[in-house]
Design a protein around this motif. Structure first.
Motif, short mmCIF file in Angstrom:
data_model
loop_
_atom_site.label_atom_id
_atom_site.label_comp_id
_atom_site.label_asym_id
_atom_site.label_seq_id
_atom_site.Cartn_x
_atom_site.Cartn_y
_atom_site.Cartn_z
N LYS A 69 0.85 -1.19 0.00
CA LYS A 69 0.00 0.00 0.00
C LYS A 69 0.88 1.24 0.00
O LYS A 69 2.00 1.20 0.53
N PRO A 70 0.38 2.35 -0.52
CA PRO A 70 -0.86 2.52 -1.29
C PRO A 70 -0.75 1.86 -2.67
O PRO A 70 0.35 1.67 -3.19
N HIS A 71 -1.90 1.53 -3.24
CA HIS A 71 -1.93 0.78 -4.50
C HIS A 71 -2.94 1.42 -5.45
O HIS A 71 -4.15 1.40 -5.19
N ARG A 127 2.60 1.44 -5.04
CA ARG A 127 2.44 0.41 -6.06
C ARG A 127 1.43 0.88 -7.10
O ARG A 127 0.40 1.47 -6.74
N VAL A 128 1.74 0.63 -8.37
CA VAL A 128 0.83 1.00 -9.45
C VAL A 128 0.65 -0.22 -10.36
O VAL A 128 1.64 -0.78 -10.85
N THR A 129 -0.60 -0.61 -10.57
CA THR A 129 -0.90 -1.72 -11.48
C THR A 129 -1.66 -1.19 -12.68
O THR A 129 -2.66 -0.47 -12.52
N LEU A 130 -1.17 -1.55 -13.85
CA LEU A 130 -1.85 -1.19 -15.09
C LEU A 130 -2.57 -2.43 -15.62
O LEU A 130 -1.94 -3.44 -15.95
N ASP A 172 -6.55 0.56 -4.23
CA ASP A 172 -7.27 1.55 -3.44
C ASP A 172 -8.25 2.35 -4.28
O ASP A 172 -9.34 2.70 -3.83
N CYS A 173 -7.86 2.67 -5.51
CA CYS A 173 -8.72 3.42 -6.42
C CYS A 173 -8.24 3.19 -7.84
O CYS A 173 -7.18 2.60 -8.06
N CYS A 174 -9.04 3.63 -8.79
CA CYS A 174 -8.73 3.33 -10.18
C CYS A 174 -8.89 4.57 -11.06
O CYS A 174 -9.89 5.28 -10.97
N VAL A 175 -7.89 4.80 -11.93
CA VAL A 175 -7.88 5.94 -12.84
C VAL A 175 -7.98 5.44 -14.28
O VAL A 175 -7.19 4.59 -14.70
#
Length: 434
Positions: A69-71, A127-130, A172-175
């Motif tokens: 986190k944050p993710h 952390r960033v997931t695409l 946590d949220c999505c863009v």
């Protein structure tokens, strides 16, 4: 930190434009995006980003950063849509990127690569997931029904399957971002809403007979359908303006020959609304109307129903983060807010479970979903938009209070289990209703 991100995106500009050109000329329909997948994965591998997970024919995801986190989740859609006459249409099925999905892929990759550099050098933590999502367009239904029958997928839309498989649970949220076509005034769009919809296939069944010699011996399925269309039209006066309900359809089979009373007639339609409750209520009313209009003249109506997408409501706090970063590139009067679009997308389903946004961007000429759509401002589409995304993620990862406020103010609308039951209940017969 943001200025560094902007310079990295500018440095790789030609490379991103080359990828964009390749993807735009490789359009494929949903769950068939094999070439698209290969192109993207090869590009990512060349930048030391390995695929983390693959799913649902062509979907996959990559992650930068090791912290739990944050993710933050980013979304890129892979599929094209049939567009006859488009200069880049696939000759096999007329698929073309007239929806602009290929541009999403490039801008999200551009943002991810810059964020990776910051995370790898410990300038940014998190952390960033695409997520590369297949099959956003609600099309090619018969092919997808076969995939469902073979248990390759659960539902028609790509994100629907990913939700059911809990692939978004840990973010946590999505863009997300989507092209908004050509606008003279606006450059970006935030806080817009999308309608939800249900797909219906009404199969009216009567009895064939000679249309001239023995019409009294037949039961006219087309008359049953026409009676239903009148009932459908009369229901429109009950619609609330605020719900912006829409019912639109076509007769895909109106009979076989003119000289015979039609025994089989098929009417296919979409039912749309901004209100989930209104959508479900109207859907039931139309089903009852079809069944009883058929009964009124001795016919029957069997109904196939495929749950489409839920209405999409943007997360306001998350939208505000993106809005502030847009202001680095455009003036407030160039940002459209609070639009209510009758279009639909499976991003609405994701917004049931996570704080989610889908902002709009221009830089195109032609018509969205039209055979003349093309990118007219590549720098805006691929570079400026990527900078907005990357800068917004920086704000979310660097400001724990901002992200905590977004997450604490959000309440999921249903459980994954209830959602699965809803979207996978695809067909019902006359005996299942009243």
């Amino acid at each position: 930190m943001k200025q560094l991100v902007y310079s990295v995106i500018d440095k790789h500009r030609d490379e991103f434009l080359e990828l964009a050109e390749l993807l735009f000329h490789t359009p494929e329909l949903g769950y068939k995006e094999q070439q698209t997948k290969h192109i993207i994965q090869t590009f990512l591998k060349n930048h030391d980003i390995e695929v983390e997970k693959e799913y649902f024919e062509t979907g996959f995801q990559v992650t930068v950063g090791n912290a739990h986190k944050p993710h933050i989740g980013l979304i890129a859609e892979l599929d094209a849509i049939p567009t006859i006459g488009h200069c880049c249409a696939n000759p096999l099925d007329n698929a073309a990127h007239s929806c602009g999905h290929s541009t999403q892929v490039v801008m999200m990759i551009a943002a991810l690569l810059t964020l990776k550099e910051l995370i790898d050098t410990n300038q940014l933590h998190g952390r960033v997931t695409l997520f590369f999502c297949p099959a956003e367009e609600f099309i090619d239904i018969e092919y997808r029904k076969k995939l469902i029958a073979n248990k390759s997928i659960y539902a028609i839309g790509g994100k629907q399957n990913m939700i059911i498989d809990h692939l978004f649970d840990n973010i946590d949220c999505c863009v997300h971002a989507h092209g908004m076509g050509k606008f003279k005034k606006y450059r970006f769009n935030v806080q817009s809403s999308l309608a939800g919809f249900v797909y219906k296939k009404y199969h009216f069944q009567g009895k064939a007979s000679h249309a001239a010699m023995a019409p009294s011996e037949g039961i006219n399925a087309l008359s049953a359908c026409n009676l239903f269309l009148q009932a459908q039209a009369l229901l429109r006066e009950t619609f609330l303006d605020s719900d912006m309900n829409r019912v639109h359809g076509i007769i895909t089979n109106g009979g076989d020959v003119v000289n015979s009373i039609p025994s089989d007639v098929v009417y296919e339609a979409y039912i749309r609304s901004f209100s989930t409750k209104a959508l479900m209520t109207l859907n039931e009313k139309l089903s009852n109307a079809a069944i009883h209009c058929a009964k009124a003249i001795g016919a029957q109506c069997n109904i196939e129903e495929i749950k489409g997408y839920f209405p999409f409501n943007q997360d306001i706090l998350l939208s505000n983060v993106v809005y502030q970063n847009m202001l680095s590139f455009v003036s407030p009067c160039e940002i459209q807010t609070d639009e209510k679009s009758i279009a639909s997308g499976d991003i609405g389903d994701l917004s049931l479970f996570k704080p989610t946004i889908q902002f709009g961007y221009t830089g195109f000429k032609g018509t969205m979903h039209g055979n003349n759509l093309e990118v007219s401002e590549p720098n805006f589409v691929y570079s400026i938009t990527a900078k907005v995304i990357a800068a917004s993620v920086i704000d979310l990862l660097a400001n724990s209070k901002c992200l905590d406020d977004i997450c604490s103010s959000f309440t999921p609308q249903m459980s994954i289990e209830d959602y699965k039951k809803y979207v996978t209940r695809s067909c019902y017969e006359i005996d299942d209703l009243n």
